[in-house]
Write an enzyme that holds these catalytic residues in place. Structure first.
Site, mmCIF file in Angstrom:
data_model
loop_
_atom_site.group_PDB
_atom_site.id
_atom_site.type_symbol
_atom_site.label_atom_id
_atom_site.label_comp_id
_atom_site.label_asym_id
_atom_site.label_seq_id
_atom_site.Cartn_x
_atom_site.Cartn_y
_atom_site.Cartn_z
ATOM 1 N N TRP A 156 0.821 -1.226 0.000
ATOM 2 C CA TRP A 156 0.000 0.000 0.000
ATOM 3 C C TRP A 156 0.846 1.263 0.000
ATOM 4 O O TRP A 156 0.316 2.344 -0.182
ATOM 5 C CB TRP A 156 -0.950 -0.003 1.208
ATOM 6 N N LYS A 180 -2.109 -8.780 -7.462
ATOM 7 C CA LYS A 180 -2.932 -8.692 -6.237
ATOM 8 C C LYS A 180 -2.417 -7.473 -5.461
ATOM 9 O O LYS A 180 -1.390 -7.537 -4.788
ATOM 10 C CB LYS A 180 -2.767 -9.981 -5.421
ATOM 11 N N PRO A 181 -3.126 -6.345 -5.580
ATOM 12 C CA PRO A 181 -2.691 -5.163 -4.821
ATOM 13 C C PRO A 181 -3.123 -5.263 -3.358
ATOM 14 O O PRO A 181 -4.001 -6.063 -3.022
ATOM 15 C CB PRO A 181 -3.440 -4.022 -5.518
ATOM 16 N N GLU A 256 11.246 -8.206 -2.546
ATOM 17 C CA GLU A 256 11.726 -6.879 -2.144
ATOM 18 C C GLU A 256 11.119 -6.642 -0.761
ATOM 19 O O GLU A 256 9.948 -6.312 -0.642
ATOM 20 C CB GLU A 256 11.270 -5.850 -3.186
ATOM 21 N N CYS A 290 10.496 1.356 2.348
ATOM 22 C CA CYS A 290 11.468 0.342 2.793
ATOM 23 C C CYS A 290 12.886 0.891 2.821
ATOM 24 O O CYS A 290 13.762 0.286 3.423
ATOM 25 C CB CYS A 290 11.458 -0.856 1.847
ATOM 26 N N GLU A 387 12.277 -1.989 11.630
ATOM 27 C CA GLU A 387 11.894 -0.995 10.629
ATOM 28 C C GLU A 387 10.787 -0.139 11.250
ATOM 29 O O GLU A 387 9.737 -0.655 11.634
ATOM 30 C CB GLU A 387 11.376 -1.757 9.404
HETATM 31 C C1 SIN Z 1 9.592 0.686 -1.178
HETATM 32 O O1 SIN Z 1 9.363 1.309 -0.154
HETATM 33 O O2 SIN Z 1 9.477 -0.535 -1.208
HETATM 34 C C2 SIN Z 1 9.981 1.342 -2.472
HETATM 35 C C3 SIN Z 1 10.566 2.658 -2.332
HETATM 36 C C4 SIN Z 1 11.058 3.218 -3.646
HETATM 37 O O3 SIN Z 1 10.863 2.649 -4.723
HETATM 38 O O4 SIN Z 1 11.676 4.269 -3.591
#
Ligand code: SIN
Length: 484
Positions: A156, A180-181, A256, A290, A387
């Protein structure tokens, strides 16, 4: 209240070129995190609809694979053109379901579109090889072929860009696709499907199935033998589970996953650049990326000036609904997210950290978390290990370069890292010593379609974007020709 109706707001699944309700007739609610208001009711699909989408993707595979690279490229270019043409509408849909400010949402649409544009070009560059043979009567030829049906599960936090950067290389390579979002943000994915239809991408090539029960859809995507590859962006915990579910059918996977980015500021850094980088990296998307700076490691000689300057910048941030053009930072995705961020902050405060700014849920509403600076953080705190996924800058003090590298690598994650220094030999030393897939050097914004995005260690495997990004969607076939 329902979402302002316009042609890109779709609430049905997109399967085999058709817009369909769930077979059960059930719908799930999508709400605006800034106001809590319901904005749409979306078809609540399950295993049956997911299977239908997978079978459609499998049936379409021969047709899509048989198109020339040039033909696939042209369709992707048209899709990209439509994304740009509808940038404002897509950004408004994105802000309404995800919360980020409209300008940031528009930036995400352009960012997502840039992957479609990039892979429209790469489609034409999937080259094979001739290899010197072991005998003169043989020839060794390597060709690259599409993996087959690809399934994606996307998060999201970037509902448009994460899907675009998976679907574009897959389609470019000749794969068909079932998306699948996240159930919090299905509308951006469905809008992309509407534009793929308008671009003339054939029915069955790009399918979108939404549902509130992610586990049920995930089971079908991971266990169905027709799916040859799963590409996932999300938490490390969920990634491990999906990876495990994919083993029975030996699917290819790209993962990822989570990050715990160190952001190191050495005494010899350009302070202005470091502050600008920290603000961009930390508070982008309210800290919900991330690759956000998670642990800000600052050398003792520059520490106090850095914290003071960061405080000045943070106090200028305007928080509010993303639709207000004056706003720099929107809400978190839901109340639970704000509670989790607060638990990490309270843990740090209880162990001796200081809140130089923020430190609590905002009076604006239960999804808003005040932009926060914590100083005096230590490795014993949760903000060092976990995180944060919120607008909290956790600052740690260090003395030596060796200590900074040791602290930075002291995590099971390995997605992004950043450091600021003007010393050329330190740039190489530290850059090479950091165990991360992405390293920003005197730079806080590292994401773009030309570069390989991805992590090491428990941040996952596979790369998205760049010329490497197509590799995850192709198989290598070696053909040995004899009797020459
Ligand atoms: C992510 O938070 O997974 C992607 C961040 C980005 O593409 O800069």
């Amino acid at each position: 209240m329902t979402l302002t109706p316009h042609s890109l707001t779709r609430t049905q699944a997109y399967i085999n070129g058709q817009w369909l309700d769930a077979q059960s007739g059930l719908k799930f609610n999508v709400s605006n995190p800034a106001s809590g208001e319901s904005i749409a009711q979306v078809a609540d699909c399950g295993a049956e609809e997911t299977r239908q989408a997978i079978e459609a993707a499998e049936a379409t595979l021969p047709v899509w694979r048989a198109k020339t690279a040039q033909e696939r490229s042209e369709l992707l270019r048209r899709w990209h053109g439509l994304v740009l043409q509808h940038k404002d509408a897509l950004a408004s849909i994105l802000t309404s379901e995800q919360g980020k400010p409209l300008s940031e949402a528009a930036g995400e649409i352009a960012y997502g579109g840039s992957y479609i544009q990039w892979f429209a070009e790469e489609a034409k560059r999937i080259y094979g090889d001739m290899i010197p043979p072991p005998a003169n009567d043989k020839r060794i030829v390597v060709i690259k072929q599409a993996v087959g049906v690809v399934a994606s599960i996307t998060p999201w936090n970037f509902p448009n860009a994460m899907l675009a950067r998976k679907a574009a290389p897959a389609l470019a390579a000749g794969c068909t696709f079932v998306a699948k979002p996240a159930h919090e943000t299905p509308l951006s994915a469905l809008a992309l499907a509407a534009l793929s239809e308008e671009a003339g991408i054939p029915p069955g090539v790009f399918n979108v199935v939404c549902g509130s029960n992610s586990a049920v859809i995930g089971q079908e995507l991971t266990k169905n033998p027709l799916v040859r590859k799963l590409t996932f962006t999300g938490s490390t915990a969920v990634g491990k589970l999906l990876q495990e579910q994919c083993t029975a059918t030996v699917k290819k996977t790209s993962m990822e996953l989570g990050g715990n980015a160190p952001f190191i500021v050495f005494d010899d850094a350009d302070l202005n650049a470091a502050i600008a980088g920290a603000m961009a990296s930390k508070y982008r998307n309210a800290g919900q990326t991330c690759i956000c700076a998670n642990r800000i490691l600052v050398q003792s000689g520059i520490h106090d000036r850095f914290v003071e300057r960061l405080h000045t910048e943070v106090s200028r941030l305007q928080m509010g609904a993303g639709t207000d053009p004056a706003v720099d930072m929107g809400p978190l995705i839901h109340k639970q997210a704000a509670k989790e961020v607060d638990a990490i902050v309270q843990d740090a405060l209880s162990l001796g950290a200081q809140a130089n700014a923020g430190g609590k849920v905002s009076e604006l509403g239960p999804c808003f978390y005040e932009p926060t600076i914590l100083s005096g953080c230590t490795p014993a705190m949760r903000c060092f290990r976990e995180e944060i996924f919120g607008p909290v800058a956790a600052v740690f003090k260090f003395d030596t370069e060796a200590e900074a590298i040791e602290l930075a690598n002291n995590t099971e994650y390995g997605l992004a890292a950043y450091f600021y220094t003007l010393d050329h030999s330190r740039i190489w030393r530290v850059g090479e010593a950091l165990e991360f897939g992405i390293v920003g050097i005197n730079e806080g914004l590292v994401s773009n379609a030309m570069a390989p995005f991805g992590g090491v260690k428990q941040s996952g495997h596979g790369r998205e974007g760049s010329r490497y990004g197509i590799d995850d969607y192709i198989e290598i076939k070696y053909m040995c020709m004899g009797g020459i």
